[in-house]
Structure formats: structure tokens, C-alpha cells
Scaffold this motif. Structure first.
Motif, mmCIF file in Angstrom:
data_model
loop_
_atom_site.group_PDB
_atom_site.id
_atom_site.type_symbol
_atom_site.label_atom_id
_atom_site.label_comp_id
_atom_site.label_asym_id
_atom_site.label_seq_id
_atom_site.Cartn_x
_atom_site.Cartn_y
_atom_site.Cartn_z
ATOM 1 N N PRO A 201 0.807 -1.233 0.000
ATOM 2 C CA PRO A 201 0.000 0.000 0.000
ATOM 3 C C PRO A 201 0.834 1.274 0.000
ATOM 4 O O PRO A 201 0.365 2.327 -0.446
ATOM 5 C CB PRO A 201 -0.840 -0.124 1.283
ATOM 6 C CG PRO A 201 -0.128 -1.123 2.130
ATOM 7 C CD PRO A 201 0.553 -2.059 1.199
ATOM 8 N N ALA A 202 2.080 1.203 0.493
ATOM 9 C CA ALA A 202 2.916 2.402 0.572
ATOM 10 C C ALA A 202 3.752 2.637 -0.680
ATOM 11 O O ALA A 202 4.606 3.523 -0.696
ATOM 12 C CB ALA A 202 3.833 2.327 1.787
ATOM 13 N N ARG A 415 2.152 4.573 8.695
ATOM 14 C CA ARG A 415 2.014 5.913 9.277
ATOM 15 C C ARG A 415 3.290 6.735 9.089
ATOM 16 O O ARG A 415 4.390 6.195 9.068
ATOM 17 C CB ARG A 415 1.736 5.833 10.784
ATOM 18 C CG ARG A 415 0.265 5.847 11.189
ATOM 19 C CD ARG A 415 -0.500 4.709 10.628
ATOM 20 N NE ARG A 415 -1.925 4.769 10.989
ATOM 21 C CZ ARG A 415 -2.849 4.015 10.415
ATOM 22 N NH1 ARG A 415 -2.534 3.158 9.451
ATOM 23 N NH2 ARG A 415 -4.117 4.117 10.787
ATOM 24 N N TRP A 416 3.105 8.047 8.943
ATOM 25 C CA TRP A 416 4.222 8.971 9.023
ATOM 26 C C TRP A 416 4.717 9.019 10.460
ATOM 27 O O TRP A 416 3.921 8.914 11.409
ATOM 28 C CB TRP A 416 3.803 10.368 8.577
ATOM 29 C CG TRP A 416 3.610 10.510 7.095
ATOM 30 C CD1 TRP A 416 2.477 10.257 6.385
ATOM 31 C CD2 TRP A 416 4.586 10.961 6.146
ATOM 32 N NE1 TRP A 416 2.673 10.511 5.048
ATOM 33 C CE2 TRP A 416 3.958 10.952 4.871
ATOM 34 C CE3 TRP A 416 5.914 11.383 6.241
ATOM 35 C CZ2 TRP A 416 4.629 11.342 3.706
ATOM 36 C CZ3 TRP A 416 6.579 11.771 5.100
ATOM 37 C CH2 TRP A 416 5.941 11.741 3.844
ATOM 38 N N VAL A 417 6.020 9.195 10.632
ATOM 39 C CA VAL A 417 6.632 9.240 11.953
ATOM 40 C C VAL A 417 7.445 10.522 12.077
ATOM 41 O O VAL A 417 8.262 10.836 11.197
ATOM 42 C CB VAL A 417 7.551 8.024 12.194
ATOM 43 C CG1 VAL A 417 8.221 8.127 13.564
ATOM 44 C CG2 VAL A 417 6.772 6.721 12.079
ATOM 45 N N PRO A 431 5.565 6.571 5.106
ATOM 46 C CA PRO A 431 4.972 5.243 5.266
ATOM 47 C C PRO A 431 5.742 4.115 4.583
ATOM 48 O O PRO A 431 5.519 2.949 4.900
ATOM 49 C CB PRO A 431 3.577 5.411 4.629
ATOM 50 C CG PRO A 431 3.262 6.859 4.789
ATOM 51 C CD PRO A 431 4.568 7.557 4.608
ATOM 52 N N ASN A 432 6.636 4.449 3.657
ATOM 53 C CA ASN A 432 7.452 3.415 3.016
ATOM 54 C C ASN A 432 8.727 3.108 3.786
ATOM 55 O O ASN A 432 9.603 2.385 3.313
ATOM 56 C CB ASN A 432 7.801 3.815 1.582
ATOM 57 C CG ASN A 432 8.616 5.095 1.500
ATOM 58 O OD1 ASN A 432 9.047 5.641 2.513
ATOM 59 N ND2 ASN A 432 8.831 5.583 0.282
ATOM 60 N N GLY A 433 8.848 3.677 5.009
ATOM 61 C CA GLY A 433 9.983 3.380 5.861
ATOM 62 C C GLY A 433 11.233 4.181 5.577
ATOM 63 O O GLY A 433 12.265 3.968 6.220
ATOM 64 N N PRO A 453 -1.612 11.891 5.583
ATOM 65 C CA PRO A 453 -2.485 10.791 5.994
ATOM 66 C C PRO A 453 -1.806 9.444 5.811
ATOM 67 O O PRO A 453 -0.868 9.312 5.020
ATOM 68 C CB PRO A 453 -3.697 10.941 5.060
ATOM 69 C CG PRO A 453 -3.163 11.660 3.862
ATOM 70 C CD PRO A 453 -2.120 12.589 4.387
ATOM 71 N N PRO A 454 -2.273 8.431 6.527
ATOM 72 C CA PRO A 454 -1.630 7.115 6.463
ATOM 73 C C PRO A 454 -2.119 6.293 5.284
ATOM 74 O O PRO A 454 -3.087 6.655 4.605
ATOM 75 C CB PRO A 454 -2.079 6.466 7.772
ATOM 76 C CG PRO A 454 -3.459 7.027 7.982
ATOM 77 C CD PRO A 454 -3.389 8.458 7.494
#
Length: 487
Positions: A201-202, A415-417, A431-433, A453-454
């Protein structure tokens, strides 16, 4: 295997090292595999945990070595010794003529190793140590998308499948069909990774539009608790936050416990930070302490753009033998326990809405617990805040490993961090790390950027415990099939 982690980052050594481990376990008795595992695990974790005692080890001298050796020996028992015995027990089917029973042994071995990783990393509760998990080494490798479906444990499982089947082919190279079995397993791994990439999904996500900032004051741990350090921290973080104001952030995050005073007992400091939030017109997150009659807490204060107090988050997952003494009736006789802080655990997730997103606050050690973070997501968090004090670990591998774990949480949750670390590494993770912005270690920095948004992931619904239970069932099925009576 230990060299697959930062700082060396030789990621290919994760499966290569595991090949030797499975080769040693296959073809020996469970008792012998137990001792092989405990020895190998003690070496592995001693290397991986060398940074645990940096700074803190001096506080409990001459017992500082316990901070590395204690967790290393314990994790070696649960994650390698018991696992080795169970692998060897399943491997008794290698001598059978039933090709399917024989071919399933490496699958069971990979499943139980991964379940053991969950046990030592989360299943032990207060004594869990969720570091040195093999899946973390692959946050930027082609295996990374697997985390969105099965988490870091899913990646560990695939690495162990590769390793176990190569070891199987080497052990049984004279047995007809063993090479074919290994080839089929390797093809299955490749197909699994390809499917994860295809449906990840990312791979695409909405453009981030919410401006945020992480402030890194770079105050060394040897200074942090000196009398002059509090004034230095207040001035430095205030100045750096003022610099961030040029980008008009909706959220500014300070690291864990940068304000060493008990903020609930300092109304003048609360007023000062409230005024700063108003001046910058931002949601200001301040890492500090709270001392009450009910207990001492490691907390994050959320000040609204209008200066009001939005929320106070109390750290829930405390560091054993550092922030609290687990099972005091058992461990209180240790000679250095008087040096241990006695914090209390919070109970609320502290999710706070900012500019259309719901941020879940996570403090330091908590970021390594996938089920804790996953619980916040299931409670409605659409973005994550990680505030940490990695200054305890200087320039060792610790800050790098901890920053890598934050990447895995982004991969798992979609999620964004926003990550604020006292001396680094601070940054913003997509979200893709991948870090979209990041600081270097040991520098004053303001990291600014955007979050959004996630994307929803399957792992959000399953969680680490769900994956572990599924793998235990896989192992049980393999053993049941391999040890069934012959016709």
C-alpha cells in the motif's frame, strides 16, 4: 548475524549467519542443540547489546557489564537455546523416507525461530528486550514491503526460510530431492516478496501537507543532569524552536526528558512553554518529568497553539533495570538496584489531534514494541510521534539501531513518523519506511518537513502476537506431520 545491524549494516550476513545456525541444529539431539543455541545466542546478543551499558554502565560500576551480559544470556536462552532444542526435535523427521515430512522441517525451524524472537522481544512482558530482531536489518532491502503484511516478524521468517533450506540442502546433499525441495522454498520466498511489493500500500501515498518539526538540542548525557544543564536546555530548545517558526509548523516535537525538572511542579516553566507555543503558533510537545503522589512519570506535555495544555502522555512501557525494577521481590537483592529509577507506568495512549491528524506519542523504548504501537493505530492514530533520549548511548550503534526500528514501525503501520532524539538521529519517516528528512548524530538541528495521511496495512489488523501464534501453529503442524506413525 550481529554485523547485519548498524553500524556495520552488512545486511546479507543476516541470512548467511543463520545458515550456520540451522546447519548446527540439524542432525543433533535437542539437548545438544539447546547448548549450541545458548552459546551462539550469548555471543550474538553480547555483540548486539554492547551499547546498552554506554553511560549507564558507569552509574552501577563495577556491575555495569550486567547491562549487556544479563539481557544477552536471557535472550540467548529464550530466543536461541529453547528454539534450537525445538528445531532439533522437529529435525528428527530428516531421517524419514517420507519426503514431505523431511522437506517441511526447515519451514518449521524458520517458524519457531521467529516465534522465539517474538517471545523474547514482546512475550516476556516486563523482561522483554525487543532489539536485535533480524527483520530490522532489512528496512531498506527488497524485503521491506513484507512488513506491511506480516511485520518485522514476517521478514525474519522469510530470512530464516532462506537460511534453513540452504542448511537443509547442505546437510542432505546426498539425499535425492533435497536440492529440489530447497529450490522450491527459495522460489516461494521470491514470489512472496514480489507479491508484497506488488500489493504494497505504501508504494504510493498522498502528498504530505502538514508541516512539522523535530528539535535536536544535542546536550551530552554527561551534562544533562548537572545544575546548569536545565537552563541550557530551556534556552537552546526555545531558540531552536524559534528558528523552526519560519516554516510555520503545526507540530514541534522535543525529545524525551530534555526538561529535567518536574514540569507539573513548575508553573513558571509551564507558562514559559505555553507562551512559546503561542508565539510560534504550534502544538509544542515537550519531553519532561512529572512527580506526583501517585508516582513519578516520564512524560510528554502537549501545549496547544493558543497556549493551553492539550494533553499529558505518561510513558507506558518502562525500561527494565533502568526506569523500574521488574519483579522486585525477585531482583531487589541485587547490589546496585538502589541506582535504578522508580518510575510508574502510564495507562492512556495519549493520542492527540493536530491539524487533521491524530498523533500517537511514543517514548524511546516503547517504539521497539510492535504490539504497543499497533494498539495505538487500532485506537485511531493516523501518525506517530517518537521522542527519545539516545544520548545515553553516545556514538555507539545504539542510536542507529533505534532509528532503524522507527523505520520498521512506519513500514508496519503505514504511518508517518516524527522522531525527535536528544543527540540524534531525528527525522521524518514516510509510510514506506524511508527518512524524508533526517539529522546527523551529535549536532544541533531542527528537522522540518511534512507529514500526511496514512496508508492502511494488513499488519495493522494482525499485529505481532497474531503472527507469532500463526507461526507456532505452523511449527506444531510440521512436528505433527513429521512424527506421525508410519503406515
Amino acid at each position: 548475524m550481529a554485523l547485519a545491524f548498524p553500524k556495520t549494516n552488512a545486511v546479507v550476513l543476516a541470512p548467511l549467519g543463520a545458515i550456520g545456525l540451522y546447519w548446527a541444529w540439524f542432525g543433533v539431539s535437542p539437548k545438544r542443540a539447546f547448548w549450541i543455541g545458548w552459546l551462539a545466542g550469548t555471543v550474538y546478543f553480547s555483540i548486539s547489546y554492547l551499547w546498552f551499558g554506554e553511560t549507564a554502565g558507569a552509574l552501577i560500576a563495577p556491575y555495569g557489564a550486567f547491562l549487556t551480559l544479563g539481557p544477552a544470556i536471557g535472550d540467548a536462552f529464550f530466543g536461541f537455546a529453547l528454539v534450537g532444542a525445538l528445531v532439533a526435535y522437529a529435525a528428527s523427521a530428516l531421517g524419514r523416507r517420507d519426503r514431505l515430512a523431511r522437506a517441511l522441517v526447515p519451514l518449521g525451524g524458520a517458524a519457531i525461530f521467529t516465534a522465539g524472537e517474538w517471545l523474547r522481544g514482546e512475550g516476556l512482558g516486563q523482561l522483554a528486550v525487543p532489539f536485535a530482531e533480524l527483520g530490522y536489518t532489512q528496512v531498506t532491502s527488497p524485503l521491506a514491503p513484507v512488513a506491511a503484511f506480516a511485520g518485522s516478524y514476517g521478514i525474519t521468517f522469510l530470512l530464516c526460510v532462506l537460511a534453513a533450506y540452504v542448511a537443509y540442502a547442505i546437510r542432505l546433499r546426498a539425499v535425492r530431492g533435497s536440492g529440489v525441495d530447497a529450490g522450491i522454498a527459495l522460489l516461494a520466498v521470491v514470489v512472496s516478496v514480489a507479491m508484497a511489493w506488488t500489493f504494497w500500500p505504501a508504494r504510493t501515498f498522498a502528498a504530505p501537507t502538514v508541516p512539522v518539526a523535530a528539535v535536536q538540542g544535542d546536550i551530552a548525557q554527561r551534562l544533562k543532569f548537572t545544575p546548569a544543564a536545565l537552563a541550557l536546555a530551556i534556552d537552546r530548545y526555545t531558540d531552536l524552536t524559534g528558528k523552526a517558526a519560519a516554516d510555520r509548523p503545526a507540530l514541534v516535537v522535543w525529545p524525551e526528558t530534555v526538561i529535567t525538572a518536574s514540569l507539573n511542579q513548575s508553573p513558571e516553566l509551564q507558562a514559559r512553554f505555553a507562551a512559546l507555543a503561542r508565539a510560534v503558533h504550534t502544538e509544542l510537545v515537550v519531553g519532561t518529568l512529572s512527580i506526583t503522589g501517585a508516582g513519578n512519570y516520564n512524560v510528554l506535555y502537549f501545549f496547544r497553539p493558543d497556549g493551553g495544555l492539550d494533553a499529558v502522555y505518561r510513558k507506558r512501557q518502562l525500561v527494565p533495570f533502568a526506569e523500574h525494577l521488574p519483579f522486585p521481590e525477585l531482583f531487589s537483592r541485587l547490589p546496585w538496584t538502589r541506582e535504578i529509577s522508580h518510575f510508574s507506568s502510564g495507562t492512556d495512549d495519549g493520542i492527540t489531534a493536530v491539524d487533521g491528524l491524530r498523533f500517537a506519542p511514543i517514548v524511546c523504548w516503547e517504539s521497539a514494541f510492535t504490539d504497543l504501537v499497533g494498539g495505538d493505530v487500532r485506537d485511531g492514530a493516523t501518525a506517530l510521534i517518537i521522542a527519545t533520549d539516545d544520548a545515553w548511548f553516545g556514538t555507539t550503534a545504539g542510536p542507529y539501531q533505534h532509528a532503524q526500528i522507527a523505520q520498521m514501525r512506519a513500514l508496519e503501520t503505514g504511518r508517518w513518523v516524527v522522531r525527535a532524539a536528544s543527540t540524534g538521529i531525528s527525522g521524518i519517516i514516510a509510510p514506506n519506511g524511508r527518512y524524508s528528512h533526517a539529522s546527523k548524530l551529535d549536532e544541533e538541528a531542527v528537522v522540518t518537513g511534512f507529514v500526511g495521511p496514512p496508508v492502511e496495512t494488513l499488519y495493522d489488523s494482525i499485529g505481532g502476537t497474531g503472527v507469532a501464534l500463526a507461526l507456532v501453529l505452523v511449527y506444531a503442524g510440521v512436528v505433527a506431520w513429521g512424527r506421525r506413525p508410519r503406515a
